[in-house]
Design a protein around this motif. Structure first.
Motif, mmCIF file in Angstrom:
data_model
loop_
_atom_site.group_PDB
_atom_site.id
_atom_site.type_symbol
_atom_site.label_atom_id
_atom_site.label_comp_id
_atom_site.label_asym_id
_atom_site.label_seq_id
_atom_site.Cartn_x
_atom_site.Cartn_y
_atom_site.Cartn_z
ATOM 1 N N THR A 74 0.829 -1.206 0.000
ATOM 2 C CA THR A 74 0.000 0.000 0.000
ATOM 3 C C THR A 74 0.862 1.254 0.000
ATOM 4 O O THR A 74 0.589 2.227 -0.721
ATOM 5 C CB THR A 74 -0.938 0.009 1.223
ATOM 6 N N ILE A 75 1.921 1.226 0.801
ATOM 7 C CA ILE A 75 2.837 2.372 0.855
ATOM 8 C C ILE A 75 3.656 2.475 -0.424
ATOM 9 O O ILE A 75 3.920 3.572 -0.927
ATOM 10 C CB ILE A 75 3.774 2.254 2.071
ATOM 11 N N GLY A 76 4.084 1.314 -0.944
ATOM 12 C CA GLY A 76 4.933 1.270 -2.124
ATOM 13 C C GLY A 76 6.345 0.818 -1.838
ATOM 14 O O GLY A 76 7.197 0.825 -2.728
ATOM 15 N N VAL A 77 6.607 0.388 -0.609
ATOM 16 C CA VAL A 77 7.956 -0.052 -0.225
ATOM 17 C C VAL A 77 8.247 -1.421 -0.838
ATOM 18 O O VAL A 77 7.459 -2.355 -0.674
ATOM 19 C CB VAL A 77 8.090 -0.119 1.308
ATOM 20 N N GLN A 78 9.365 -1.541 -1.507
ATOM 21 C CA GLN A 78 9.746 -2.810 -2.130
ATOM 22 C C GLN A 78 10.953 -3.454 -1.471
ATOM 23 O O GLN A 78 11.164 -4.660 -1.595
ATOM 24 C CB GLN A 78 10.026 -2.600 -3.621
ATOM 25 N N ILE A 79 11.755 -2.680 -0.781
ATOM 26 C CA ILE A 79 12.962 -3.221 -0.152
ATOM 27 C C ILE A 79 12.666 -3.487 1.314
ATOM 28 O O ILE A 79 12.493 -2.563 2.119
ATOM 29 C CB ILE A 79 14.144 -2.255 -0.305
ATOM 30 N N HIS A 80 12.553 -4.752 1.660
ATOM 31 C CA HIS A 80 12.220 -5.149 3.024
ATOM 32 C C HIS A 80 12.993 -6.396 3.404
ATOM 33 O O HIS A 80 13.045 -7.355 2.635
ATOM 34 C CB HIS A 80 10.717 -5.429 3.162
ATOM 35 N N GLU A 81 13.590 -6.361 4.572
ATOM 36 C CA GLU A 81 14.283 -7.524 5.124
ATOM 37 C C GLU A 81 13.571 -7.954 6.399
ATOM 38 O O GLU A 81 13.471 -7.175 7.357
ATOM 39 C CB GLU A 81 15.739 -7.187 5.411
ATOM 40 N N GLN A 82 13.067 -9.175 6.409
ATOM 41 C CA GLN A 82 12.376 -9.729 7.566
ATOM 42 C C GLN A 82 13.331 -10.639 8.331
ATOM 43 O O GLN A 82 13.764 -11.668 7.820
ATOM 44 C CB GLN A 82 11.159 -10.525 7.110
ATOM 45 N N MET A 83 13.670 -10.242 9.545
ATOM 46 C CA MET A 83 14.517 -11.079 10.386
ATOM 47 C C MET A 83 13.662 -11.858 11.382
ATOM 48 O O MET A 83 12.458 -11.587 11.528
ATOM 49 C CB MET A 83 15.566 -10.214 11.083
ATOM 50 N N HIS A 84 14.279 -12.824 12.048
ATOM 51 C CA HIS A 84 13.525 -13.737 12.897
ATOM 52 C C HIS A 84 14.031 -13.735 14.335
ATOM 53 O O HIS A 84 14.030 -14.769 15.003
ATOM 54 C CB HIS A 84 13.580 -15.154 12.324
ATOM 55 N N PHE A 85 14.426 -12.589 14.828
ATOM 56 C CA PHE A 85 14.752 -12.502 16.246
ATOM 57 C C PHE A 85 13.465 -12.658 17.056
ATOM 58 O O PHE A 85 12.374 -12.350 16.565
ATOM 59 C CB PHE A 85 15.417 -11.158 16.565
ATOM 60 N N PRO A 86 13.554 -13.139 18.300
ATOM 61 C CA PRO A 86 12.337 -13.436 19.073
ATOM 62 C C PRO A 86 11.600 -12.185 19.534
ATOM 63 O O PRO A 86 12.193 -11.284 20.121
ATOM 64 C CB PRO A 86 12.871 -14.237 20.269
ATOM 65 N N ASP A 87 10.299 -12.165 19.251
ATOM 66 C CA ASP A 87 9.454 -11.043 19.652
ATOM 67 C C ASP A 87 9.326 -10.987 21.172
ATOM 68 O O ASP A 87 9.208 -12.019 21.843
ATOM 69 C CB ASP A 87 8.076 -11.226 19.010
ATOM 70 N N LYS A 88 9.352 -9.786 21.708
ATOM 71 C CA LYS A 88 9.274 -9.517 23.145
ATOM 72 C C LYS A 88 10.419 -10.149 23.923
ATOM 73 O O LYS A 88 10.332 -10.331 25.139
ATOM 74 C CB LYS A 88 7.930 -9.965 23.738
ATOM 75 N N ALA A 89 11.512 -10.467 23.230
ATOM 76 C CA ALA A 89 12.659 -11.064 23.896
ATOM 77 C C ALA A 89 13.973 -10.560 23.295
ATOM 78 O O ALA A 89 15.007 -11.205 23.460
ATOM 79 C CB ALA A 89 12.601 -12.591 23.808
ATOM 80 N N LEU A 90 13.940 -9.431 22.628
ATOM 81 C CA LEU A 90 15.174 -8.907 22.034
ATOM 82 C C LEU A 90 16.228 -8.622 23.099
ATOM 83 O O LEU A 90 17.424 -8.779 22.852
ATOM 84 C CB LEU A 90 14.888 -7.629 21.245
ATOM 85 N N ALA A 91 15.776 -8.211 24.280
ATOM 86 C CA ALA A 91 16.720 -7.897 25.349
ATOM 87 C C ALA A 91 17.490 -9.129 25.808
ATOM 88 O O ALA A 91 18.540 -9.005 26.449
ATOM 89 C CB ALA A 91 15.992 -7.271 26.532
ATOM 90 N N GLU A 92 16.981 -10.318 25.495
ATOM 91 C CA GLU A 92 17.652 -11.557 25.881
ATOM 92 C C GLU A 92 18.680 -11.995 24.847
ATOM 93 O O GLU A 92 19.472 -12.908 25.100
ATOM 94 C CB GLU A 92 16.615 -12.661 26.091
ATOM 95 N N GLU A 93 18.669 -11.363 23.669
ATOM 96 C CA GLU A 93 19.654 -11.672 22.646
ATOM 97 C C GLU A 93 20.982 -10.984 22.989
ATOM 98 O O GLU A 93 21.010 -9.946 23.666
ATOM 99 C CB GLU A 93 19.179 -11.169 21.286
ATOM 100 N N ALA A 94 22.073 -11.552 22.517
ATOM 101 C CA ALA A 94 23.356 -10.878 22.673
ATOM 102 C C ALA A 94 23.298 -9.559 21.904
ATOM 103 O O ALA A 94 22.993 -9.543 20.709
ATOM 104 C CB ALA A 94 24.481 -11.760 22.134
ATOM 105 N N LEU A 95 23.555 -8.457 22.592
ATOM 106 C CA LEU A 95 23.422 -7.146 21.950
ATOM 107 C C LEU A 95 24.300 -7.060 20.710
ATOM 108 O O LEU A 95 23.876 -6.484 19.692
ATOM 109 C CB LEU A 95 23.770 -6.031 22.932
ATOM 110 N N GLU A 96 25.475 -7.604 20.736
ATOM 111 C CA GLU A 96 26.377 -7.502 19.593
ATOM 112 C C GLU A 96 25.794 -8.173 18.349
ATOM 113 O O GLU A 96 26.076 -7.743 17.219
ATOM 114 C CB GLU A 96 27.743 -8.093 19.923
ATOM 115 N N THR A 97 24.982 -9.221 18.543
ATOM 116 C CA THR A 97 24.332 -9.861 17.404
ATOM 117 C C THR A 97 23.373 -8.897 16.724
ATOM 118 O O THR A 97 23.328 -8.798 15.489
ATOM 119 C CB THR A 97 23.572 -11.113 17.861
ATOM 120 N N LEU A 98 22.621 -8.158 17.529
ATOM 121 C CA LEU A 98 21.699 -7.168 16.985
ATOM 122 C C LEU A 98 22.455 -5.993 16.375
ATOM 123 O O LEU A 98 22.060 -5.464 15.327
ATOM 124 C CB LEU A 98 20.751 -6.677 18.082
#
Length: 220
Positions: A74-98
């Protein structure tokens, strides 16, 4: 999908729908001017409300991915990258990975501007706050000559919750997107699973449908 040419604006946000409320009109403006824009979504949004639309978290993730695709179409955006980090748990990931993920996106797309959440995450959501930390650290790690301009979502008024005040920045960039209001509302409505969030946003921030506001780091 990736781009080798320099893009105008790259959003790096945690959830499907984080792109639409505060920036979709700006994206439409840039796209109509012939600019390239892009989006990196760190999670699939599988930990959100189901609202009776799904029975499992995996079903919700697939639904939210489909909603996001419809929104971006709808917006017209064509460049999108979908990652699979865990929702509501980003703080539990190693920050350097993010940090690595955010830095890699900036280096691939070489945007003029990067948009993400402010230090308080706008509403204090842990995923928003963690995303800010990762994007800011990635931006800081780039050579000064290679850094894009850094934008944060910035509400016109300070938060009522005093705990969020230390991470609040008043906007120094304002964009009138009134002419996109119909398509912006259509894009918002693509996120059916976020109906309660939409109602809350419209109730609290109706003015942000027609004016999108940001804080540009280093502009003051």
């Amino acid at each position: 999908m990736t781009s080798l040419s320099r893009m105008k604006l790259l959003l790096i946000v945690p959830h499907p729908d984080d792109e639409v409320y505060g920036a979709s009109g700006t994206l439409m403006d840039m796209l109509e001017d012939g600019q390239t824009v892009g989006l990196v979504t760190l999670t699939r949004g599988e930990a959100g409300r189901m609202l009776g639309l799904c029975e499992t978290r995996e079903e919700l993730a697939r639904l939210r991915e489909a909603e996001l695709r419809a929104c971006l179409d709808t917006i017209g955006v064509q460049i999108h990258e979908q990652m699979h980090f865990p929702d509501k748990a980003l703080a539990e990931e190693a920050l350097e990975t993010l940090v690595d993920a955010a830095r890699s996106a900036m280096q691939r797309h070489r945007p003029e501007r990067v948009l993400t959440f402010a230090p308080n995450g706008s509403n204090g959501h842990p995923d928003h706050v963690t995303t800010h930390r990762a994007v800011k650290a990635a931006w800081d790690s780039l050579p000064a000559a290679e850094r894009p301009k850094l934008w944060y979502y910035a509400a016109p008024n300070p938060p009522e919750n005093e705990a969020l005040l230390p991470g609040y920045f008043a906007p120094n960039v304002r964009r009138d997107v009134t002419r996109h209001i119909t398509r912006k509302l259509q894009a918002i409505a693509c996120h059916r699973s976020q109906a309660l969030s939409t109602v809350d946003f419209l109730r609290k921030f109706p003015e942000r449908i027609t004016e999108e506001t940001f804080y540009q780091v280093g502009q003051d």
